[in-house]
Design a protein around this motif. Structure first.
Motif, PDB file in Angstrom:
ATOM      1  N   ILE A 416     -32.640  -6.586 -16.051  1.00  0.00           N
ATOM      2  CA  ILE A 416     -30.976  -6.781 -15.782  1.00  0.00           C
ATOM      3  C   ILE A 416     -30.573  -5.652 -14.775  1.00  0.00           C
ATOM      4  CG2 ILE A 416     -28.547  -6.677 -16.608  1.00  0.00           C
ATOM      5  CD1 ILE A 416     -29.970  -9.167 -17.709  1.00  0.00           C
ATOM      6  N   SER A 417     -29.831  -6.252 -13.601  1.00  0.00           N
ATOM      7  CA  SER A 417     -29.116  -5.104 -12.688  1.00  0.00           C
ATOM      8  C   SER A 417     -27.864  -4.844 -13.168  1.00  0.00           C
ATOM      9  CB  SER A 417     -29.206  -5.752 -11.353  1.00  0.00           C
ATOM     10  OG  SER A 417     -30.668  -5.830 -10.700  1.00  0.00           O
ATOM     11  N   ILE A 418     -27.348  -3.482 -13.006  1.00  0.00           N
ATOM     12  CA  ILE A 418     -26.155  -3.081 -13.553  1.00  0.00           C
ATOM     13  C   ILE A 418     -25.563  -2.532 -12.331  1.00  0.00           C
ATOM     14  CG2 ILE A 418     -25.074  -1.382 -15.052  1.00  0.00           C
ATOM     15  CD1 ILE A 418     -27.249  -1.821 -17.075  1.00  0.00           C
ATOM     16  N   ASN A 419     -24.216  -2.855 -11.999  1.00  0.00           N
ATOM     17  CA  ASN A 419     -23.562  -2.289 -10.596  1.00  0.00           C
ATOM     18  C   ASN A 419     -23.091  -0.900 -11.169  1.00  0.00           C
ATOM     19  OD1 ASN A 419     -23.407  -4.306  -8.501  1.00  0.00           O
ATOM     20  ND2 ASN A 419     -23.038  -5.574 -10.285  1.00  0.00           N
ATOM     21  N   LEU A 420     -23.063   0.035 -10.533  1.00  0.00           N
ATOM     22  CA  LEU A 420     -22.527   1.378 -10.614  1.00  0.00           C
ATOM     23  C   LEU A 420     -21.576   1.374  -9.547  1.00  0.00           C
ATOM     24  CD1 LEU A 420     -25.332   3.910 -11.614  1.00  0.00           C
ATOM     25  CD2 LEU A 420     -23.829   2.654 -13.059  1.00  0.00           C
ATOM     26  N   SER A 421     -20.424   2.123  -9.831  1.00  0.00           N
ATOM     27  CA  SER A 421     -19.483   2.400  -8.804  1.00  0.00           C
ATOM     28  C   SER A 421     -19.636   3.971  -8.154  1.00  0.00           C
ATOM     29  CB  SER A 421     -17.891   2.422  -9.046  1.00  0.00           C
ATOM     30  OG  SER A 421     -17.484   3.556  -9.488  1.00  0.00           O
ATOM     31  N   ALA A 422     -18.890   3.964  -6.873  1.00  0.00           N
ATOM     32  CA  ALA A 422     -18.886   5.215  -6.278  1.00  0.00           C
ATOM     33  C   ALA A 422     -18.610   6.612  -7.340  1.00  0.00           C
ATOM     34  CB  ALA A 422     -18.009   5.254  -5.231  1.00  0.00           C
ATOM     35  N   GLN A 423     -17.788   6.236  -8.113  1.00  0.00           N
ATOM     36  CA  GLN A 423     -17.270   7.196  -8.869  1.00  0.00           C
ATOM     37  C   GLN A 423     -18.071   7.747 -10.066  1.00  0.00           C
ATOM     38  OE1 GLN A 423     -13.120   7.002 -10.375  1.00  0.00           O
ATOM     39  NE2 GLN A 423     -12.536   6.485  -8.162  1.00  0.00           N
ATOM     40  N   ASP A 424     -19.020   6.487 -10.497  1.00  0.00           N
ATOM     41  CA  ASP A 424     -19.844   6.727 -11.508  1.00  0.00           C
ATOM     42  C   ASP A 424     -21.146   7.867 -11.092  1.00  0.00           C
ATOM     43  OD1 ASP A 424     -18.875   5.086 -13.465  1.00  0.00           O
ATOM     44  OD2 ASP A 424     -19.879   3.279 -12.429  1.00  0.00           O
ATOM     45  N   LEU A 425     -21.231   7.810  -9.537  1.00  0.00           N
ATOM     46  CA  LEU A 425     -22.370   8.576  -9.146  1.00  0.00           C
ATOM     47  C   LEU A 425     -21.795   9.995  -8.821  1.00  0.00           C
ATOM     48  CD1 LEU A 425     -23.820   5.971  -6.320  1.00  0.00           C
ATOM     49  CD2 LEU A 425     -24.563   6.558  -8.705  1.00  0.00           C
ATOM     50  N   ARG A 426     -20.694  10.022  -8.563  1.00  0.00           N
ATOM     51  CA  ARG A 426     -19.818  11.330  -8.405  1.00  0.00           C
ATOM     52  C   ARG A 426     -19.803  12.134  -9.519  1.00  0.00           C
ATOM     53  NH1 ARG A 426     -14.858   9.969  -5.792  1.00  0.00           N
ATOM     54  NH2 ARG A 426     -16.035   8.738  -4.718  1.00  0.00           N
ATOM     55  N   VAL A 427     -19.478  11.455 -10.539  1.00  0.00           N
ATOM     56  CA  VAL A 427     -19.177  12.268 -11.848  1.00  0.00           C
ATOM     57  C   VAL A 427     -20.539  12.264 -12.826  1.00  0.00           C
ATOM     58  CG1 VAL A 427     -18.051  12.221 -13.896  1.00  0.00           C
ATOM     59  CG2 VAL A 427     -16.834  11.240 -12.019  1.00  0.00           C
ATOM     60  N   GLY A 428     -21.559  11.524 -12.448  1.00  0.00           N
ATOM     61  CA  GLY A 428     -22.913  11.597 -13.059  1.00  0.00           C
ATOM     62  C   GLY A 428     -23.153  11.364 -14.519  1.00  0.00           C
ATOM     63  N   HIS A 429     -21.840  10.735 -15.038  1.00  0.00           N
ATOM     64  CA  HIS A 429     -22.015  10.251 -16.377  1.00  0.00           C
ATOM     65  C   HIS A 429     -22.935   9.142 -16.677  1.00  0.00           C
ATOM     66  CE1 HIS A 429     -19.169   6.579 -16.989  1.00  0.00           C
ATOM     67  NE2 HIS A 429     -19.518   6.767 -15.810  1.00  0.00           N
ATOM     68  N   ALA A 430     -23.127   8.450 -15.342  1.00  0.00           N
ATOM     69  CA  ALA A 430     -24.048   7.249 -15.309  1.00  0.00           C
ATOM     70  C   ALA A 430     -25.512   7.792 -16.045  1.00  0.00           C
ATOM     71  CB  ALA A 430     -24.207   6.692 -14.026  1.00  0.00           C
ATOM     72  N   VAL A 431     -25.938   8.727 -15.670  1.00  0.00           N
ATOM     73  CA  VAL A 431     -27.240   9.217 -16.104  1.00  0.00           C
ATOM     74  C   VAL A 431     -27.432   9.270 -17.608  1.00  0.00           C
ATOM     75  CG1 VAL A 431     -29.129  10.925 -16.198  1.00  0.00           C
ATOM     76  CG2 VAL A 431     -27.777  10.564 -14.024  1.00  0.00           C
ATOM     77  N   VAL A 432     -26.219   9.793 -18.276  1.00  0.00           N
ATOM     78  CA  VAL A 432     -26.095   9.692 -19.925  1.00  0.00           C
ATOM     79  C   VAL A 432     -26.164   8.354 -20.292  1.00  0.00           C
ATOM     80  CG1 VAL A 432     -24.906  10.698 -21.662  1.00  0.00           C
ATOM     81  CG2 VAL A 432     -24.958  12.191 -19.867  1.00  0.00           C
ATOM     82  N   LEU A 433     -25.007   7.611 -19.735  1.00  0.00           N
ATOM     83  CA  LEU A 433     -25.061   6.125 -20.021  1.00  0.00           C
ATOM     84  C   LEU A 433     -26.114   5.452 -20.147  1.00  0.00           C
ATOM     85  CD1 LEU A 433     -22.258   5.371 -20.882  1.00  0.00           C
ATOM     86  CD2 LEU A 433     -21.866   4.322 -18.347  1.00  0.00           C
ATOM     87  N   LEU A 434     -27.337   5.770 -19.089  1.00  0.00           N
ATOM     88  CA  LEU A 434     -28.246   4.889 -19.012  1.00  0.00           C
ATOM     89  C   LEU A 434     -29.383   5.349 -19.895  1.00  0.00           C
ATOM     90  CD1 LEU A 434     -28.634   4.579 -15.021  1.00  0.00           C
ATOM     91  CD2 LEU A 434     -28.249   2.452 -16.693  1.00  0.00           C
ATOM     92  N   GLN A 435     -29.552   6.938 -19.967  1.00  0.00           N
ATOM     93  CA  GLN A 435     -30.268   7.210 -21.169  1.00  0.00           C
ATOM     94  C   GLN A 435     -29.861   6.849 -22.365  1.00  0.00           C
ATOM     95  OE1 GLN A 435     -29.533  11.609 -20.661  1.00  0.00           O
ATOM     96  NE2 GLN A 435     -31.211  11.637 -19.339  1.00  0.00           N
TER      97      GLN A 435
END
Ligand code: G
Ligand code: G
Ligand code: MN
Length: 575
Positions: A416-435
């Motif tokens: 499944i492909s998940i879309n991340l937004s620009a701000q997700d990358l800036r804040v970096g919380h996406a890493v925790v979310l994916l973990q």
């Protein structure tokens, strides 16, 4: 056709979604089970509660009303304050100008008096005192000014009037004690009232044996002319002594204090005083306005400025209202919808062009308000602007975990492909979310791809780090909408993605296998040289699919293979 295009009936969909969301433990729920400080969890919880509260319609409305009213009030108050200052300033200026006029009048009179002294001292020096010629000279001198009522000579023996232009009746007139002796030795007698001239009040100046009678009433009438009925005015000597001329009520000590302070005007809330010290003589003129006069000037300014403030405030408040509406309405409604079944994910199949098998699907968020679907282009942008995109992403990941875990476990080669937004990358919380996602589902990283737009990657140096971390976890990263932004080679070099998604607008240029598709060719060439995989978006025709395959594009997505739909409509790994 890999996916059925028919939508699942809404009632079925909603009950399915409802069952899921009433027990929403999703990824965010599981994230809370990670070891961590209880305090941090409490803070997080409070933060989320606050954000939800702020996102509620009532709070948004209350904030909007408060902000707009404040702006309006600030404008009106600023206008009123400005009127106050400029009314006061106008009063100071007018008092200063009037005191200048008073000074000019006083100096004119003083000049004339000096001329009379000179006439008699010089021309009268050789004449017998009080002789006929002397008296004639006095009469002539008296005509120098209408303010001068009489001229005479004083007896050096008893200090009384020896002779004057007032005739014999005045002989022996006692001027009384001098009120003031100035630096030239001239004495000043205020309020000399000869008994035979009932209501005439003189200020008498005596130098040597010459006396000049200045008509007090005439001079005060000059003061009245230069000032107005409610103002006090007058003149005095810088070196002490009483007020020479004056009219109206005033506080002489206050005026002298102002002179000592070196300022030109003062306003204590009751009286506004302006002084004009002469540069030529000892004289200082003053004008004092009562507060009522200042207030009238302020009211005058208010009549002009306050309506301007009201208009300006209304315009500003309206602009702010519209801005806040734009900023908050969509984002606030989205935040309210996020935890409900109105927000859900659709999945669009991604196929391997070589095998035509469905090897994955892109998760696309859907927002249904009543019968209306709000397009993600709009609400994603609104969420980014309002700074709530991280909540949207959290929800998206949570929904994917719910929707797709079972499917992904059954088909280990599916993703499944998940879309991340620009701000997700800036804040970096996406890493925790994916973990959390991997931990919660127990799925391998190959079960997920991440898509992020090029602009998001360009905007922050942080993005490269975040993407490196995501790839470090083993999750593949695609650059979404490649070619629509800067198409920066530096970014590709920096980010090192696994693949590029060719935007549907370029795929649309592939007509009958080739014409007018230079950009597609360029992207393909670039991807090949960088060793990147490609996913073509928006593939609608067989000709496009054939062209893309012939040119080495491995994956494709588009209506030809299936529209976005509910997870149940996906047919993983099938032809
Ligand atoms: O297919 P659709 O019209 O839904 O997509 C419109 C745009 O919205 C796409 O560019 C897609 O990247 C974006 N989008 C859809 N769902 C999400 C999501 O969950 N998160 C983010 N950040 N963007 C999304
Ligand atoms: O996140 P991304 O920009 O990749 O989202 C893809 C968008 O393209 C979605 O809005 C989706 O609904 C839309 N889309 C998917 N397939 C097709 C297609 O074949 N033709 C057109 N015109 N749009 C498509
Ligand atoms: Mn996408």
């Amino acid at each position: 056709m890999i996916m059925s295009q028919a939508r699942v009936p809404k009632s079925v969909l909603l009950s399915r979604l409802h069952a899921r969301h009433t027990s929403d433990a999703g990824v965010s729920g599981l994230a809370d089970s990670r070891p961590g400080h209880a305090a941090a969890r409490v803070v997080k919880l409070l933060y989320r509660r606050m954000a939800a509260l702020l996102a509620s319609r009532a709070m948004t409305m209350a904030f909007t009303i408060l902000a707009c009213t404040s702006v309006w009030m600030a404008c009106v108050l600023a206008a009123a304050k400005l009127a106050q200052l400029s009314g006061e300033e106008a009063s100071r200026a007018s008092a200063t100008a009037l005191s200048g006029d008073v000074l000019a009048s006083v100096e004119r009179i003083a000049g004339r008096v000096d001329e009379v002294f000179n006439d008699l001292a010089v021309m009268g020096a050789e004449l017998p005192r009080c002789g006929e010629a002397d008296l004639a000279l006095m009469h002539r001198s008296q005509t120098r000014s209408v303010y001068i009522g009489a001229v005479g000579r004083m007896s050096e023996v008893d200090g009384r009037l020896l002779c004057s232009t007032m005739g014999t009746a005045a002989r022996g007139l006692d001027l009384g004690m001098a009120d003031f002796v100035d630096r030239t030795g001239t004495t000043l007698h205020k309020h000399v009232r000869p008994p035979w001239l009932a209501s005439t009040d003189f200020i008498v100046m005596v130098r040597d044996d010459i006396a000049v009678f200045v008509l007090n009433d005439v001079t005060t009438s000059i003061l009245s002319k230069s000032t107005s009925i409610d103002a006090a005015s007058g003149a005095f000597s810088r070196h002490g002594g009483p007020m020479v001329f004056h009219r109206g009520d005033f506080d002489p000590e206050g005026i002298r204090a102002l002179l000592r302070s070196g300022a030109q005007t003062s306003f204590d809330g009751n009286v506004l005083v302006a002084i004009s010290p002469s540069t030529k003589s000892d004289h200082v003129a003053f004008v004092a306005f009562p507060a009522s006069r200042v207030e009238a000037a302020v009211r005058n300014e208010q009549r002009m400025l306050v309506p301007l403030g009201v208009v300006g405030g209304t315009v500003l408040a309206t602009c702010l209202f519209l801005l806040l509406q734009r900023m908050t309405t969509m984002a606030a409604a989205l935040c309210r919808a996020l935890p409900t079944e109105r927000i859900f994910m659709y999945y669009q199949p991604i196929v391997d062009l070589r095998t035509l098998r469905c090897i994955g699907a892109e998760a696309l968020m859907r927002w249904q308000q009543g019968d209306e679907f709000i397009p993600p282009d709009r609400f994603i942008v609104a969420a980014e602007r309002a700074g709530v995109i991280s909540r949207v992403t959290r929800r998206a990941v949570s929904l994917v975990a719910w929707d797709a875990s079972a499917l992904l476990r059954r088909y280990p080669d599916f993703h499944i492909s998940i879309n991340l937004s620009a701000q997700d990358l800036r804040v970096g919380h996406a890493v925790v979310l994916l973990q959390d996602l991997l931990k919660a589902t127990g799925l391998p990283p190959s079960s997920f791809w991440v898509e992020a737009t090029e602009t998001g990657m360009l905007e922050a140096s942080e993005a490269a780090k975040v993407i490196a971390q995501i790839r470090g976890m083993g999750i593949r990263v695609a650059v979404d909408d490649f070619g629509t932004g800067y198409s920066s080679l530096a970014m590709l070099d920096n980010i090192r993605p696994d693949m590029l998604k060719i935007d549907k607008q370029f795929v649309a240029t592939i007509v009958d296998g080739g014409a007018g598709c230079e950009v597609v060719m360029a992207i393909i060439a670039l991807s090949k040289s960088l060793g990147l995989d490609m996913v073509a978006e928006g593939v609608e025709t067989q000709a496009q699919a054939d062209f893309l395959l012939a040119n080495g594009v491995r994956y494709a997505q588009g209506w030809l293979f299936g529209k976005p739909g509910p997870i149940e409509a996906l047919k993983p790994m099938s032809l």
